[in-house]
Design a protein around this motif. Structure first.
Motif, mmCIF file in Angstrom:
data_model
loop_
_atom_site.group_PDB
_atom_site.id
_atom_site.type_symbol
_atom_site.label_atom_id
_atom_site.label_comp_id
_atom_site.label_asym_id
_atom_site.label_seq_id
_atom_site.Cartn_x
_atom_site.Cartn_y
_atom_site.Cartn_z
ATOM 1 N N UNK A 2 33.834 0.377 38.754
ATOM 2 C CA UNK A 2 34.095 -0.875 39.476
ATOM 3 C C UNK A 2 33.170 -1.035 40.674
ATOM 4 N N UNK A 3 32.909 0.053 41.387
ATOM 5 C CA UNK A 3 32.027 -0.022 42.561
ATOM 6 C C UNK A 3 30.614 -0.384 42.117
ATOM 7 N N UNK A 4 30.130 0.254 41.066
ATOM 8 C CA UNK A 4 28.780 -0.029 40.562
ATOM 9 C C UNK A 4 28.698 -1.440 39.985
ATOM 10 N N UNK A 5 29.725 -1.847 39.252
ATOM 11 C CA UNK A 5 29.746 -3.203 38.701
ATOM 12 C C UNK A 5 29.806 -4.245 39.815
ATOM 13 N N UNK A 6 30.598 -3.961 40.850
ATOM 14 C CA UNK A 6 30.728 -4.887 41.967
ATOM 15 C C UNK A 6 29.422 -5.099 42.710
ATOM 16 N N UNK A 7 28.546 -4.123 42.647
ATOM 17 C CA UNK A 7 27.230 -4.240 43.288
ATOM 18 C C UNK A 7 26.205 -4.864 42.353
ATOM 19 N N UNK A 8 26.665 -5.294 41.171
ATOM 20 C CA UNK A 8 25.805 -5.930 40.169
ATOM 21 C C UNK A 8 24.662 -5.022 39.742
ATOM 22 N N UNK A 9 24.963 -3.727 39.632
ATOM 23 C CA UNK A 9 23.946 -2.774 39.179
ATOM 24 C C UNK A 9 24.069 -2.599 37.673
ATOM 25 N N UNK A 10 22.945 -2.591 37.010
ATOM 26 C CA UNK A 10 22.934 -2.436 35.565
ATOM 27 C C UNK A 10 22.809 -0.967 35.218
ATOM 28 N N UNK A 11 23.944 -0.327 35.105
ATOM 29 C CA UNK A 11 23.970 1.083 34.731
ATOM 30 C C UNK A 11 25.115 1.274 33.762
ATOM 31 N N UNK A 12 24.857 2.007 32.704
ATOM 32 C CA UNK A 12 25.855 2.147 31.662
ATOM 33 C C UNK A 12 26.809 3.306 31.882
ATOM 34 N N UNK A 13 27.957 3.197 31.247
ATOM 35 C CA UNK A 13 28.975 4.244 31.319
ATOM 36 C C UNK A 13 28.420 5.594 30.860
ATOM 37 N N UNK A 14 27.629 5.667 29.766
ATOM 38 C CA UNK A 14 27.097 6.975 29.361
ATOM 39 C C UNK A 14 26.249 7.638 30.449
ATOM 40 N N UNK A 57 21.334 4.558 40.743
ATOM 41 C CA UNK A 57 22.179 3.552 41.394
ATOM 42 C C UNK A 57 22.866 4.156 42.607
ATOM 43 N N UNK A 58 23.017 3.352 43.636
ATOM 44 C CA UNK A 58 23.858 3.690 44.778
ATOM 45 C C UNK A 58 24.578 2.405 45.175
ATOM 46 N N UNK A 59 25.891 2.500 45.318
ATOM 47 C CA UNK A 59 26.682 1.309 45.632
ATOM 48 C C UNK A 59 27.855 1.693 46.522
ATOM 49 N N UNK A 60 28.196 0.767 47.398
ATOM 50 C CA UNK A 60 29.336 0.929 48.301
ATOM 51 C C UNK A 60 30.150 -0.354 48.234
ATOM 52 N N UNK A 61 31.479 -0.220 48.261
ATOM 53 C CA UNK A 61 32.331 -1.409 48.263
ATOM 54 C C UNK A 61 31.891 -2.364 49.365
ATOM 55 N N UNK A 62 31.881 -3.619 49.068
ATOM 56 C CA UNK A 62 31.362 -4.640 49.981
ATOM 57 C C UNK A 62 31.991 -4.545 51.368
ATOM 58 N N UNK A 63 33.284 -4.380 51.456
ATOM 59 C CA UNK A 63 33.949 -4.342 52.758
ATOM 60 C C UNK A 63 33.708 -3.047 53.521
#
Length: 118
Positions: A2-14, A57-63
């Motif tokens: 969810x964090x990676x998806x929320x950052x609109x990063x294209x990275x797959x589950x595998x 990928x590196x992502x952090x929740x928006x808030x």
């Protein structure tokens, strides 16, 4: 994811699962506090996915951005690897420069950058 998806990063589950199995996926978790704290109350605040020495990928929740979570994830990755590389857009260039990455413009029309930290 969810964090990676929320950052609109294209990275797959595998890719993420492979990283978890081989110490290449790092997460930052905020545990619950007080008498009601349980393992289920933990919330993932950020994630970093490595492919060997490359940050996929590196992502952090928006808030929670701007609180040092992404920095802590990259520093933890540096503790595990001798060097790191990353490719990124111009809007996150200051983040990587602040972390000491040597940054150069890629030879493409998208205005993307490559960073290397040794």
């Amino acid at each position: 994811m969810n964090v990676l998806d929320g950052a609109a990063l294209e990275i797959g589950v595998p890719t993420v699962r492979t990283g978890i199995a081989g110490d290449g996926t790092l997460i930052s978790v905020s545990g619950g506090s007080g008498a009601d704290a349980t393992p289920e109350s933990d919330r993932i605040l950020g994630a970093l996915v490595l492919d060997d020495t490359h940050i996929d990928a590196v992502a952090v929740r928006r808030r929670r951005r701007g609180q040092g979570i992404g920095t802590a994830l990259v520093e933890a990755a540096l503790d595990r690897r001798d060097r790191l590389t990353a490719e990124f857009d111009a809007d996150v260039r200051p983040f990587y420069e602040q972390l000491g990455f040597d940054v150069e413009l890629l030879d493409d029309e998208d205005g993307r950058f490559r960073g290397i930290r040794k």
